[in-house]
Scaffold this motif. Sequence first.
Motif, short mmCIF file in Angstrom:
data_model
loop_
_atom_site.label_atom_id
_atom_site.label_comp_id
_atom_site.label_asym_id
_atom_site.label_seq_id
_atom_site.Cartn_x
_atom_site.Cartn_y
_atom_site.Cartn_z
N ILE A 48 0.85 -1.19 0.00
CA ILE A 48 0.00 0.00 0.00
C ILE A 48 0.89 1.24 0.00
O ILE A 48 1.89 1.30 0.73
N TYR A 77 -9.35 -4.11 4.87
CA TYR A 77 -8.95 -3.46 3.63
C TYR A 77 -9.97 -3.61 2.52
O TYR A 77 -9.95 -2.83 1.56
N ALA A 120 -2.99 0.54 -3.91
CA ALA A 120 -2.78 -0.75 -3.24
C ALA A 120 -2.62 -1.83 -4.29
O ALA A 120 -3.36 -1.86 -5.29
#
Length: 368
Positions: A48, A77, A120
């Motif tokens: 990330i 997430y 990400a």
Amino acid sequence: MALSPLNQRRWRNFRRNGRAYWSLIIFTVLFGLSLFAEFLANDKPILINYRGEYFTPIFKIYPETAFGGDFQTEAIYRDPEVRCLIASGGQEECFDDPDGVLEKIEAGTYAAEGFERGWAIWPLIPYSYNTSVDRPGAAPLPPNSQNWLGTDDTKRDVLARVIYGFRLSILFTLFVTGVASLIGIFAGAIQGYFGGWLDLIFQRIIEIWSATPSLYVIIIMFAILGRSFWLLVALMILFSWTGLVGVVRAEFLRARNLEYVRAAKALGVGNKTIMFRHMLPNAMVATLTFMPFIVTGTIGGLASLDFLGFGLPSSAPSLGELTLQAKQNLQAPWLAFTAFFTFAIMLSLLVFIFEGVRDAFDPRKTFS
């Protein structure tokens, strides 16, 4: 380190056995990929970038506050709010309308003061073995572009569970087979080499131990101590080591009266050197002949215990538990096909490999 001429000949024989050689390559690739299961199937990003700082959720736990959230617990997430906070650099609009902000970011129309877009990198399969899939419909769900092998009856991704379950089964089997084989070879060598009362007493002990119902003992121990991975490993080793004792004992009984053993004893060579340097290599062909049965038996034993509900803890990824789900959900044929082909491919590759190893150690076998 260079191989000895004998081992070079064995390796050449193994390579000439095309079925065994290619099985080894395929199995090595599959097992190697499964060792990095967290990078292939996970509900956490691999990397990330948030406000210019890098995070690795696979290796470290980060609270939601690290990405501008409100909670001190580990960030989820896959939550749209967390994804929005990461992508937008922590903008407050994510608390009100995360989906809308994400759509604007993806369309390139989002603009805010101090905005620094983050990103990400996700695994190929964005689910771990215990992740609940967010899909409408009653579980188990059929395969689609989101879940390539469908889901099980608790909406967990089947492909992710197969990857983790394959790794767990192979590691379990290799450890149990390796330790049990060492114990069995050592015990058989001692019996066959010394013979006499030692052999007689050991044989009676092995006969009694082999007659013990291992499945019942494992179930009773789990009921008392609870299910755990290492307890199952220890119990499987206790009931697996006798598999090689008989064949190793027979080879040592045959070889201990041969001329080269008598000559070594006459020259004053120690018993340990004679047993494990001179006699054991000659017993390896017969030993390796039984190795595929031990390996497949260990895999089958683990799958059987998981199928019956007395194997690994329920939280662990298990191929046997997948087989149980296939039995309980006949309306979901993808579960049965996945379990069948996983076991068929895994066991076939292992049997072909060990057959090639056995033939490579046999001086009478040559391949053109």
